[in-house]
Scaffold this motif. Structure first.
Motif, PDB file in Angstrom:
ATOM      1  N   LEU A 153       8.796  -1.679  -1.299  1.00  0.00           N
ATOM      2  CA  LEU A 153       8.325  -2.789  -0.472  1.00  0.00           C
ATOM      3  C   LEU A 153       7.512  -2.275   0.710  1.00  0.00           C
ATOM      4  CD1 LEU A 153       8.214  -5.767   0.288  1.00  0.00           C
ATOM      5  CD2 LEU A 153      10.432  -5.491   1.433  1.00  0.00           C
ATOM      6  N   THR A 154       8.032  -1.239   1.389  1.00  0.00           N
ATOM      7  CA  THR A 154       7.315  -0.687   2.542  1.00  0.00           C
ATOM      8  C   THR A 154       5.962  -0.121   2.136  1.00  0.00           C
ATOM      9  OG1 THR A 154       9.393  -0.117   3.648  1.00  0.00           O
ATOM     10  CG2 THR A 154       7.414   1.033   4.380  1.00  0.00           C
ATOM     11  N   GLN A 155       5.918   0.597   1.031  1.00  0.00           N
ATOM     12  CA  GLN A 155       4.650   1.168   0.575  1.00  0.00           C
ATOM     13  C   GLN A 155       3.669   0.068   0.169  1.00  0.00           C
ATOM     14  OE1 GLN A 155       4.620   4.917  -1.685  1.00  0.00           O
ATOM     15  NE2 GLN A 155       6.849   4.750  -1.826  1.00  0.00           N
ATOM     16  N   ALA A 156       4.173  -0.956  -0.509  1.00  0.00           N
ATOM     17  CA  ALA A 156       3.292  -2.051  -0.935  1.00  0.00           C
ATOM     18  C   ALA A 156       2.713  -2.787   0.268  1.00  0.00           C
ATOM     19  CB  ALA A 156       4.059  -3.019  -1.828  1.00  0.00           C
ATOM     20  N   LEU A 157       3.539  -3.036   1.280  1.00  0.00           N
ATOM     21  CA  LEU A 157       3.060  -3.730   2.474  1.00  0.00           C
ATOM     22  C   LEU A 157       2.073  -2.869   3.256  1.00  0.00           C
ATOM     23  CD1 LEU A 157       6.362  -5.411   3.738  1.00  0.00           C
ATOM     24  CD2 LEU A 157       4.445  -6.503   2.570  1.00  0.00           C
TER      25      LEU A 157
END
Length: 215
Positions: A153-157
């Motif tokens: 999630l952090t990488q995608a955001l």
């Protein structure tokens, strides 16, 4: 110095990712065509209002992809096709609206705030009905994500946020270019000819979108 593993994304993928998204954004597409037409016919403020709407639409798809919601488009192709054709029909409706003269820049009706709001909503709706944006996040983002860094999630955001910055920059350049040419165009083309040109241009963008999102 921040340890390599402490970065939310792999620092080594940032430059290749930026290069990839710049090339994608510079590829002619529906957003580019529509923003150029709006800026050419209505000027810089209208163009930036449209850019804001486009960006919100892209951000919505980015968030949906980050939380895994867009996977349903790959699992159930009829939904993809439904969104795709809704987007094409929406653009054709905008072409019909332009032909009828709604929002004609030469009308001088004083409804500036309403016009800006309308362009924002059109830009947002057009992108919410563009499944190619969802496929971009589903197909491209995972190739730049690494398991030894932040959560998916952090990488995608993070990567999605970088894409939005690039998209705003490219779209702003298009607006400035279109608005820069608008003075010369509006001096020579007015009334029905301007409306016909705007309507025809948006219709071409609609066909462009139908072709780009096929498959």
């Amino acid at each position: 110095m921040i340890p390599h593993s402490a970065w939310p994304v792999d620092p080594g993928v940032i430059l290749p990712f930026l290069v990839a998204v710049v090339l994608i954004e510079l590829t002619p597409g529906p957003n580019m065509g529509w923003l150029a037409l709006v800026s050419l016919a209505r000027g810089r403020p209208a163009g930036f209002a449209a850019v804001a709407g486009v960006t919100v639409g892209l951000a919505a798809w980015m968030l949906a992809a980050a939380f895994g919601l867009t996977q349903v488009l790959l699992i159930w192709p009829p939904l993809y096709q439904g969104i795709r054709w809704a987007g094409v029909l929406f653009l054709l409706w905008l072409a019909w609206e332009a032909w009828r003269g709604e929002g004609d820049p030469a009308a001088g009706d004083g409804a500036e705030v309403r016009t800006m709001r309308g362009l924002f909503l059109r830009g947002m709706t057009g992108n919410l009905l563009n499944p190619k944006a969802a496929v971009f996040y589903v197909a491209l983002l995972p190739t730049f994500m690494r398991p030894d860094h932040g959560s998916p999630l952090t990488q995608a955001l993070t990567l999605g946020g970088l894409h939005l910055v690039v998209a705003v920059a490219v779209h702003s350049i298009i607006v400035l270019g279109g608005a820069g040419a608008s003075g010369l165009v509006l001096k020579r083309v007015q009334g029905p000819v301007l409306r016909a040109g705007m309507a025809g241009g948006i219709a071409v963008v609609a066909l462009w979108m139908a072709w780009e999102t096929r498959g």
